[in-house]
Design a protein around this motif. Structure first.
Motif, PDB file in Angstrom:
ATOM      1  N   ASP A  51     -12.385   9.281  -5.887  1.00 49.64           N
ATOM      2  CA  ASP A  51     -12.001   9.137  -4.700  1.00 49.64           C
ATOM      3  C   ASP A  51     -10.875   9.979  -3.959  1.00 49.64           C
ATOM      4  OD1 ASP A  51      -9.804   8.476  -6.083  1.00 49.64           O
ATOM      5  OD2 ASP A  51     -10.186   6.089  -5.776  1.00 49.64           O
ATOM      6  N   LEU A  52     -10.857  11.187  -4.518  1.00 55.48           N
ATOM      7  CA  LEU A  52      -9.560  12.265  -4.081  1.00 55.48           C
ATOM      8  C   LEU A  52      -9.770  12.558  -2.525  1.00 55.48           C
ATOM      9  CD1 LEU A  52     -10.021  15.600  -3.501  1.00 55.48           C
ATOM     10  CD2 LEU A  52     -10.648  15.294  -6.023  1.00 55.48           C
ATOM     11  N   GLU A  53     -10.943  12.449  -1.777  1.00 56.31           N
ATOM     12  CA  GLU A  53     -11.093  12.836  -0.323  1.00 56.31           C
ATOM     13  C   GLU A  53     -10.599  12.007   0.360  1.00 56.31           C
ATOM     14  OE1 GLU A  53     -13.898  15.476  -2.626  1.00 56.31           O
ATOM     15  OE2 GLU A  53     -13.483  13.328  -2.944  1.00 56.31           O
ATOM     16  N   ALA A  54     -10.519  10.570  -0.094  1.00 55.89           N
ATOM     17  CA  ALA A  54      -9.945   9.501   0.565  1.00 55.89           C
ATOM     18  C   ALA A  54      -8.527   9.571   0.531  1.00 55.89           C
ATOM     19  CB  ALA A  54     -10.726   8.119   0.164  1.00 55.89           C
ATOM     20  N   ALA A  55      -8.094   9.818  -0.566  1.00 59.81           N
ATOM     21  CA  ALA A  55      -6.568  10.031  -0.643  1.00 59.81           C
ATOM     22  C   ALA A  55      -5.822  10.989   0.055  1.00 59.81           C
ATOM     23  CB  ALA A  55      -6.194  10.015  -2.482  1.00 59.81           C
ATOM     24  N   VAL A  56      -6.581  12.110  -0.005  1.00 57.10           N
ATOM     25  CA  VAL A  56      -6.041  13.274   0.589  1.00 57.10           C
ATOM     26  C   VAL A  56      -6.032  12.988   2.257  1.00 57.10           C
ATOM     27  CG1 VAL A  56      -6.284  15.454   1.390  1.00 57.10           C
ATOM     28  CG2 VAL A  56      -6.640  14.941  -0.903  1.00 57.10           C
ATOM     29  N   ARG A  57      -7.272  12.092   2.813  1.00 55.56           N
ATOM     30  CA  ARG A  57      -7.237  11.775   4.081  1.00 55.56           C
ATOM     31  C   ARG A  57      -5.891  11.135   4.531  1.00 55.56           C
ATOM     32  NH1 ARG A  57     -12.889  11.409   3.435  1.00 55.56           N
ATOM     33  NH2 ARG A  57     -13.045   9.344   2.807  1.00 55.56           N
ATOM     34  N   HIS A  58      -5.509  10.171   3.776  1.00 57.50           N
ATOM     35  CA  HIS A  58      -4.336   9.467   4.106  1.00 57.50           C
ATOM     36  C   HIS A  58      -3.045   9.894   3.167  1.00 57.50           C
ATOM     37  CE1 HIS A  58      -6.865   6.290   5.792  1.00 57.50           C
ATOM     38  NE2 HIS A  58      -7.799   6.722   5.098  1.00 57.50           N
ATOM     39  N   GLY A  59      -2.940  11.308   3.099  1.00 56.96           N
ATOM     40  CA  GLY A  59      -1.621  11.603   2.931  1.00 56.96           C
ATOM     41  C   GLY A  59      -1.307  11.882   1.491  1.00 56.96           C
ATOM     42  N   ALA A  60      -2.221  11.939   0.507  1.00 55.81           N
ATOM     43  CA  ALA A  60      -1.824  12.106  -0.859  1.00 55.81           C
ATOM     44  C   ALA A  60      -1.206  13.376  -1.028  1.00 55.81           C
ATOM     45  CB  ALA A  60      -3.120  11.788  -1.688  1.00 55.81           C
ATOM     46  N   THR A  61       0.093  13.441  -1.715  1.00 51.57           N
ATOM     47  CA  THR A  61       0.747  14.798  -2.113  1.00 51.57           C
ATOM     48  C   THR A  61       0.360  15.501  -3.401  1.00 51.57           C
ATOM     49  OG1 THR A  61       2.626  13.846  -2.881  1.00 51.57           O
ATOM     50  CG2 THR A  61       2.605  14.218  -0.482  1.00 51.57           C
ATOM     51  N   HIS A  62      -0.336  14.267  -4.405  1.00 53.15           N
ATOM     52  CA  HIS A  62      -0.845  14.667  -5.526  1.00 53.15           C
ATOM     53  C   HIS A  62      -1.852  13.729  -5.831  1.00 53.15           C
ATOM     54  CE1 HIS A  62       3.614  15.396  -5.741  1.00 53.15           C
ATOM     55  NE2 HIS A  62       3.280  16.300  -6.728  1.00 53.15           N
ATOM     56  N   VAL A  63      -2.927  14.455  -6.635  1.00 51.57           N
ATOM     57  CA  VAL A  63      -4.073  13.670  -6.929  1.00 51.57           C
ATOM     58  C   VAL A  63      -4.286  13.852  -8.530  1.00 51.57           C
ATOM     59  CG1 VAL A  63      -5.353  13.915  -4.767  1.00 51.57           C
ATOM     60  CG2 VAL A  63      -5.689  15.934  -6.310  1.00 51.57           C
TER      61      VAL A  63
ATOM     62  N   ARG B 120     -10.904  -1.624  -7.589  1.00 53.38           N
ATOM     63  CA  ARG B 120     -12.477  -1.284  -7.750  1.00 53.38           C
ATOM     64  C   ARG B 120     -13.223  -1.954  -6.507  1.00 53.38           C
ATOM     65  NH1 ARG B 120     -14.069   0.447 -12.715  1.00 53.38           N
ATOM     66  NH2 ARG B 120     -12.388   0.731 -14.312  1.00 53.38           N
ATOM     67  N   ASP B 121     -12.654  -3.291  -6.036  1.00 53.91           N
ATOM     68  CA  ASP B 121     -13.685  -4.029  -5.115  1.00 53.91           C
ATOM     69  C   ASP B 121     -13.038  -3.495  -3.702  1.00 53.91           C
ATOM     70  OD1 ASP B 121     -10.779  -5.109  -5.661  1.00 53.91           O
ATOM     71  OD2 ASP B 121     -11.948  -7.234  -5.482  1.00 53.91           O
ATOM     72  N   TRP B 122     -11.935  -2.521  -3.425  1.00 55.41           N
ATOM     73  CA  TRP B 122     -11.756  -2.113  -2.158  1.00 55.41           C
ATOM     74  C   TRP B 122     -12.425  -0.880  -1.785  1.00 55.41           C
ATOM     75  CZ3 TRP B 122      -6.443  -3.129   0.504  1.00 55.41           C
ATOM     76  CH2 TRP B 122      -6.283  -4.576   0.514  1.00 55.41           C
ATOM     77  N   ASP B 123     -12.533  -0.710  -0.833  1.00 52.59           N
ATOM     78  CA  ASP B 123     -12.950   0.662  -0.206  1.00 52.59           C
ATOM     79  C   ASP B 123     -11.923   1.659  -0.095  1.00 52.59           C
ATOM     80  OD1 ASP B 123     -14.740   2.597   1.625  1.00 52.59           O
ATOM     81  OD2 ASP B 123     -12.829   2.412   2.798  1.00 52.59           O
ATOM     82  N   PRO B 124     -11.845   2.880  -0.724  1.00 54.24           N
ATOM     83  CA  PRO B 124     -10.910   3.881  -0.743  1.00 54.24           C
ATOM     84  C   PRO B 124      -9.911   4.037   0.285  1.00 54.24           C
ATOM     85  CG  PRO B 124     -12.676   4.408  -2.236  1.00 54.24           C
ATOM     86  CD  PRO B 124     -13.124   3.398  -1.565  1.00 54.24           C
ATOM     87  N   ASP B 125     -10.626   4.230   1.402  1.00 51.31           N
ATOM     88  CA  ASP B 125     -10.043   4.473   2.588  1.00 51.31           C
ATOM     89  C   ASP B 125      -9.051   3.358   2.963  1.00 51.31           C
ATOM     90  OD1 ASP B 125     -10.620   7.267   3.867  1.00 51.31           O
ATOM     91  OD2 ASP B 125     -12.793   6.497   3.600  1.00 51.31           O
ATOM     92  N   ARG B 126      -9.564   2.274   2.785  1.00 47.13           N
ATOM     93  CA  ARG B 126      -8.614   0.949   3.147  1.00 47.13           C
ATOM     94  C   ARG B 126      -7.569   0.864   2.311  1.00 47.13           C
ATOM     95  NH1 ARG B 126     -10.151  -5.012   1.531  1.00 47.13           N
ATOM     96  NH2 ARG B 126      -8.474  -6.193   2.552  1.00 47.13           N
ATOM     97  N   ALA B 127      -7.698   0.948   1.027  1.00 46.70           N
ATOM     98  CA  ALA B 127      -6.634   1.034   0.006  1.00 46.70           C
ATOM     99  C   ALA B 127      -5.747   2.125   0.403  1.00 46.70           C
ATOM    100  CB  ALA B 127      -7.075   1.327  -1.429  1.00 46.70           C
ATOM    101  N   PHE B 128      -6.229   3.439   0.382  1.00 53.73           N
ATOM    102  CA  PHE B 128      -5.079   4.271   0.691  1.00 53.73           C
ATOM    103  C   PHE B 128      -4.474   4.699   2.002  1.00 53.73           C
ATOM    104  CE2 PHE B 128      -7.713   6.565  -2.711  1.00 53.73           C
ATOM    105  CZ  PHE B 128      -7.034   6.205  -3.727  1.00 53.73           C
TER     106      PHE B 128
END
Length: 239
Positions: A213-225, A178-186
């Motif tokens: 935060d699905l957009e940030a996850a997809v930016r960093h290669g998520a294959t499943h959201v 929760r306390d992390w920026d999603p882009d940093r986390a993913f």
């Protein structure tokens, strides 16, 4: 209002939400320079009835996620009896004493974070026609109170899954703290995924990103959201 009318209204609601979610995922993939279907949807149906699973399956949803065995096991039975057979993802914290029950319906377990759980699942899954796909839950911030594998535990657990007879190593899963920026986390998760693939080349799955935060996850290669609220709505509004 009859059950048929209520069911038709719910189906229309889900169909509209599903269209929006699929468009959002496709746009995120395209914006990240990936094919529009690069990230698969896992519909998180926890707290929602089996009838929603059946409706979603009828709308083409192939993967659903649950986080509590006591809810998921009867729901999977009810959905199957109604003709819906999606791939069931177990995404919640899993106790070893629930491994046998979960192995009875789950095709994917996304929350493995200990070697002892690997052993319990491998034993429970013996005799299945297909192995259970395992995603190792990663602790992004290495906070022991949040759950997830941290440090060298990731490699020890991955090796244990690879050596198991009734399991298949699929990749990694994480929730952004929760306390992390999603882009940093993913971005961190993507690095760990890359290191895992070097060790186990077939373990390419990355389950990351939810409604917020699905957009940030997809930016960093998520294959499943894993999408719940944006697809099914707020639970208290459906009662």
């Amino acid at each position: 209002m009859t059950d048929a009318v209520t069911g038709a209204a719910r189906r229309a609601q889900l169909a509209a939400s599903l269209t929006e979610v699929r468009e959002r995922i496709a746009h995120a993939c395209t914006a990240a320079g990936r094919p529009p279907d690069a990230a698969a949807l896992v519909a998180v149906t926890k707290t929602y009835p089996a009838s929603d699973v059946v409706l979603l399956a009828g709308l083409g949803v192939t993967d659903v996620g649950e986080s509590r065995d006591q809810e998921a096991a009867p729901k999977a039975d009810e959905a199957r009896a109604a003709g819906a057979t999606p791939r069931w993802h177990f995404i919640g914290q899993l106790q070893r004493n629930k491994a046998k029950s979960v192995a009875g319906y789950a095709d994917v377990v996304e929350s493995v974070d200990s070697q002892r759980l690997v052993t319990a699942l491998d034993r429970a899954a013996a005799g299945r026609p297909e192995p259970i796909e395992i995603l190792i839950q990663v602790s992004i911030d290495e906070d022991p109170t949040r759950g997830g594998a941290a440090g060298d535990d990731l490699w020890r657990i991955s090796d244990a899954v690879a050596d198991a007879t009734a399991l298949r190593l699929g990749g990694v899963m994480a929730v952004a703290p929760r306390d992390w920026d999603p882009d940093r986390a993913f971005e961190r998760l993507a690095v760990l995924s890359g290191q895992l693939v070097e060790r186990h080349p077939a373990a390419t799955a990355i389950s990351a990103g939810m409604s917020g935060d699905l957009e940030a996850a997809v930016r960093h290669g998520a294959t499943h959201v894993r999408i719940g609220t944006s697809l099914l709505g707020m639970r208290n509004l459906l009662r």
